[in-house]
Design an enzyme around this catalytic site. Structure first.
Site, PDB file in Angstrom:
ATOM      1  N   LEU A 166     -19.627  -2.509  44.032  1.00 56.03           N
ATOM      2  CA  LEU A 166     -19.791  -3.794  43.362  1.00 56.03           C
ATOM      3  C   LEU A 166     -19.445  -4.872  44.386  1.00 56.03           C
ATOM      4  O   LEU A 166     -18.384  -4.811  45.007  1.00 56.03           O
ATOM      5  CB  LEU A 166     -18.851  -3.906  42.155  1.00 56.03           C
ATOM      6  CG  LEU A 166     -19.029  -5.225  41.391  1.00 56.03           C
ATOM      7  CD1 LEU A 166     -20.311  -5.204  40.573  1.00 56.03           C
ATOM      8  CD2 LEU A 166     -17.839  -5.501  40.499  1.00 56.03           C
ATOM      9  N   GLU A 195     -15.204   2.089  47.556  1.00 51.06           N
ATOM     10  CA  GLU A 195     -14.387   1.023  46.956  1.00 51.06           C
ATOM     11  C   GLU A 195     -13.333   1.642  46.059  1.00 51.06           C
ATOM     12  O   GLU A 195     -13.326   2.846  45.827  1.00 51.06           O
ATOM     13  CB  GLU A 195     -15.276   0.051  46.173  1.00 51.06           C
ATOM     14  CG  GLU A 195     -15.987   0.682  44.985  1.00 51.06           C
ATOM     15  CD  GLU A 195     -16.815  -0.304  44.167  1.00 51.06           C
ATOM     16  OE1 GLU A 195     -16.590  -1.520  44.272  1.00 51.06           O
ATOM     17  OE2 GLU A 195     -17.679   0.172  43.411  1.00 51.06           O
ATOM     18  N   ARG A 234     -23.578 -13.482  38.687  1.00 49.63           N
ATOM     19  CA  ARG A 234     -23.597 -12.014  38.833  1.00 49.63           C
ATOM     20  C   ARG A 234     -23.884 -11.344  37.489  1.00 49.63           C
ATOM     21  O   ARG A 234     -24.583 -10.328  37.428  1.00 49.63           O
ATOM     22  CB  ARG A 234     -22.268 -11.506  39.413  1.00 49.63           C
ATOM     23  CG  ARG A 234     -22.285 -10.003  39.672  1.00 49.63           C
ATOM     24  CD  ARG A 234     -21.059  -9.510  40.409  1.00 49.63           C
ATOM     25  NE  ARG A 234     -19.852  -9.626  39.597  1.00 49.63           N
ATOM     26  CZ  ARG A 234     -18.633  -9.340  40.022  1.00 49.63           C
ATOM     27  NH1 ARG A 234     -18.454  -8.920  41.274  1.00 49.63           N
ATOM     28  NH2 ARG A 234     -17.583  -9.477  39.239  1.00 49.63           N
ATOM     29  N   ARG A 254     -30.271   4.715  16.763  1.00 49.88           N
ATOM     30  CA  ARG A 254     -30.048   5.443  18.019  1.00 49.88           C
ATOM     31  C   ARG A 254     -31.326   6.038  18.597  1.00 49.88           C
ATOM     32  O   ARG A 254     -32.033   6.799  17.937  1.00 49.88           O
ATOM     33  CB  ARG A 254     -29.038   6.560  17.781  1.00 49.88           C
ATOM     34  CG  ARG A 254     -28.706   7.328  19.044  1.00 49.88           C
ATOM     35  CD  ARG A 254     -27.713   8.448  18.786  1.00 49.88           C
ATOM     36  NE  ARG A 254     -27.774   9.421  19.859  1.00 49.88           N
ATOM     37  CZ  ARG A 254     -27.089   9.332  21.008  1.00 49.88           C
ATOM     38  NH1 ARG A 254     -26.263   8.330  21.196  1.00 49.88           N
ATOM     39  NH2 ARG A 254     -27.229  10.240  21.933  1.00 49.88           N
ATOM     40  N   LYS A 268     -22.649  -4.420  37.352  1.00 55.29           N
ATOM     41  CA  LYS A 268     -21.363  -4.413  36.637  1.00 55.29           C
ATOM     42  C   LYS A 268     -21.618  -3.941  35.212  1.00 55.29           C
ATOM     43  O   LYS A 268     -21.667  -4.719  34.252  1.00 55.29           O
ATOM     44  CB  LYS A 268     -20.693  -5.798  36.690  1.00 55.29           C
ATOM     45  CG  LYS A 268     -19.177  -5.726  36.464  1.00 55.29           C
ATOM     46  CD  LYS A 268     -18.486  -6.966  36.976  1.00 55.29           C
ATOM     47  CE  LYS A 268     -17.039  -7.062  36.528  1.00 55.29           C
ATOM     48  NZ  LYS A 268     -16.144  -6.007  37.017  1.00 55.29           N
ATOM     49  N   HIS A 278     -32.657   6.690  22.930  1.00 54.26           N
ATOM     50  CA  HIS A 278     -32.349   6.375  24.326  1.00 54.26           C
ATOM     51  C   HIS A 278     -33.212   5.240  24.876  1.00 54.26           C
ATOM     52  O   HIS A 278     -32.731   4.373  25.577  1.00 54.26           O
ATOM     53  CB  HIS A 278     -32.505   7.612  25.221  1.00 54.26           C
ATOM     54  CG  HIS A 278     -31.379   8.598  25.061  1.00 54.26           C
ATOM     55  ND1 HIS A 278     -31.074   9.173  23.860  1.00 54.26           N
ATOM     56  CD2 HIS A 278     -30.500   9.101  25.954  1.00 54.26           C
ATOM     57  CE1 HIS A 278     -30.038   9.982  24.020  1.00 54.26           C
ATOM     58  NE2 HIS A 278     -29.667   9.960  25.284  1.00 54.26           N
ATOM     59  N   TYR A 294     -20.977  -6.689  31.949  1.00 51.46           N
ATOM     60  CA  TYR A 294     -19.812  -7.498  31.616  1.00 51.46           C
ATOM     61  C   TYR A 294     -19.292  -8.263  32.819  1.00 51.46           C
ATOM     62  O   TYR A 294     -19.737  -8.035  33.948  1.00 51.46           O
ATOM     63  CB  TYR A 294     -18.700  -6.614  31.028  1.00 51.46           C
ATOM     64  CG  TYR A 294     -17.935  -5.808  32.055  1.00 51.46           C
ATOM     65  CD1 TYR A 294     -18.501  -4.698  32.676  1.00 51.46           C
ATOM     66  CD2 TYR A 294     -16.632  -6.162  32.424  1.00 51.46           C
ATOM     67  CE1 TYR A 294     -17.795  -3.965  33.625  1.00 51.46           C
ATOM     68  CE2 TYR A 294     -15.914  -5.434  33.367  1.00 51.46           C
ATOM     69  CZ  TYR A 294     -16.503  -4.340  33.967  1.00 51.46           C
ATOM     70  OH  TYR A 294     -15.807  -3.640  34.910  1.00 51.46           O
TER      71      TYR A 294
HETATM   72  O1  PSZ Z   1      -8.402  -6.741  34.989  1.00 53.77           O
HETATM   73  C1  PSZ Z   1      -8.687  -5.930  35.890  1.00 53.77           C
HETATM   74  O2  PSZ Z   1      -8.020  -4.933  36.173  1.00 53.77           O
HETATM   75  C2  PSZ Z   1      -9.913  -6.199  36.698  1.00 53.77           C
HETATM   76  S1  PSZ Z   1     -10.760  -7.623  36.561  1.00 53.77           S
HETATM   77  C3  PSZ Z   1     -11.904  -7.170  37.703  1.00 53.77           C
HETATM   78  C4  PSZ Z   1     -11.630  -5.946  38.166  1.00 53.77           C
HETATM   79  C5  PSZ Z   1     -10.477  -5.395  37.607  1.00 53.77           C
HETATM   80  N1  PSZ Z   1     -12.363  -5.275  39.101  1.00 53.77           N
HETATM   81  C6  PSZ Z   1     -13.659  -5.624  39.491  1.00 53.77           C
HETATM   82  C7  PSZ Z   1     -14.187  -4.674  40.524  1.00 53.77           C
HETATM   83  C8  PSZ Z   1     -14.629  -3.383  40.142  1.00 53.77           C
HETATM   84  O3  PSZ Z   1     -14.524  -2.995  38.864  1.00 53.77           O
HETATM   85  C9  PSZ Z   1     -15.146  -2.511  41.116  1.00 53.77           C
HETATM   86  C10 PSZ Z   1     -15.601  -1.140  40.764  1.00 53.77           C
HETATM   87  N2  PSZ Z   1     -15.251  -2.916  42.382  1.00 53.77           N
HETATM   88  C11 PSZ Z   1     -14.839  -4.150  42.775  1.00 53.77           C
HETATM   89  C12 PSZ Z   1     -14.287  -5.033  41.869  1.00 53.77           C
HETATM   90  C13 PSZ Z   1     -13.848  -6.401  42.347  1.00 53.77           C
HETATM   91  O4  PSZ Z   1     -14.722  -7.368  41.862  1.00 53.77           O
HETATM   92  P1  PSZ Z   1     -14.250  -8.879  41.586  1.00 53.77           P
HETATM   93  O5  PSZ Z   1     -13.601  -9.341  42.830  1.00 53.77           O
HETATM   94  O6  PSZ Z   1     -15.511  -9.582  41.291  1.00 53.77           O
HETATM   95  O7  PSZ Z   1     -13.307  -8.820  40.438  1.00 53.77           O
END
Ligand code: PSZ
Length: 286
Positions: free
Chosen positions: A202, A178, A51, A99, A146, A101, A32
């Protein structure tokens, strides 16, 4: 009427349905993105969409839409929904099949859904800073993808929320990785330090933009891992994400960072970042 995208078509949100056996729903088998919208325009859209395609490739999920086509569809949805300030969310799952895996055959097409949501900028947090706590990073070893699988992230965020904190800062042993939904950077002796873009984090688009802004403005930044001790002793700490932009962290585990107020370098970066948003999307003044 609120429009959403379901497999490339615009439909009324209340009529959009996904199957019980969609693999996103059953396995979290998908990827996503979230893109910020200011003044009805997407910020860093290409970076996010590239990405998305990369995340797809990393799990052998073939997203057949080129970046240009995706961008155009999202732009159309923003117009249809008259979105000025908010986010666009999109995901691709490995589609619907009985379903099992193992991945389904090539005949099963990925499911593409997207929607818009109005959200303001978190002005107060950005101005005053937020509190954070520390949690062990229990996630898998491909945090560079992601993925829709967010259990580790949401469990970490829930711990923070329960303690009245905005973010949970994750660490593997002594090394800070992070936030639960953000990247983390520290400032010491005028230099910014952030975890390198490895499989353990990420590589945030906001993080990348900050790196670019530092380069262009001769602000020292190094991508090296730092420890919990470095974090606690830092002059400044901030988090970055699409929705939180650059938010100062002024307290960790109940103890102030530096003077306990947003630091000068964090504020400088916030200014530079706003200028970049305005360059791409127009004035942020209301
Ligand atoms: O709406 C929200 O709360 C959002 S929108 C994007 C995020 C949160 N976070 C992205 C993210 C992440 O989920 C993790 C685990 N690490 C870093 C980030 C930052 O990524 P960018 O800057 O691409 O959003």
């Amino acid at each position: 009427m609120e429009y959403v995208i379901l497999n490339g078509e615009f439909i009324d949100r209340s009529k959009a349905k996904v199957d019980m056996e969609d693999r996103g729903y059953q396995f979290g088998d998908g990827v996503y993105e979230v893109i910020r919208v200011y003044n009805g325009k997407m910020f860093t859209a290409e970076e996010h969409l590239e990405r998305l395609l990369e995340s797809g490739k990393k799990i052998e999920l073939n997203i057949s839409y080129p970046v240009k086509k995706l961008k155009h569809l999202l732009e159309q949805m923003i117009v249809k929904n008259k979105l000025e300030l908010g986010i666009v969310y999109m995901q691709f799952t490995r589609g619907t099949s009985p379903r099992n895996h193992a991945y389904p055959g090539e005949d099963v097409l990925p499911a593409f859904t997207a929607y818009t949501r109005e959200t303001t900028r978190p002005e107060e947090n950005m101005k005053k800073g937020v509190k954070a706590l520390l949690v062990e990073d229990i996630r898998w070893l491909r945090c560079d993808i992601k993925s829709l699988n967010l259990l580790g992230n949401i469990m970490a965020k829930q711990k923070a929320a329960q303690s009245g904190c905005f973010e949970a800062i994750q660490h593997r042993g002594e090394t800070v990785t992070e936030g639960s939904s953000s990247n983390i950077a520290i400032v010491r002796n005028g230099k910014i330090c952030t975890h390198p873009a490895t499989n353990l984090i990420l590589n945030g688009i906001t993080r990348r933009k900050i790196n670019e802004l530092c380069q262009a403005n001769e602000i020292a930044l190094e991508e090296t891992a730092f420890t919990i001790e470095d974090l606690k002793q830092a002059d400044e700490v901030f988090l970055s994400s699409t929705s939180a932009e650059i938010t100062p962290i002024t307290e960790i585990e109940g103890k102030p960072i530096g003077a306990g107020t947003p630091g000068p370098l964090t504020r400088k970066l916030q200014d530079l970042f706003e200028t970049e948003i305005e360059r791409q999307c127009g004035s942020l003044q209301v």
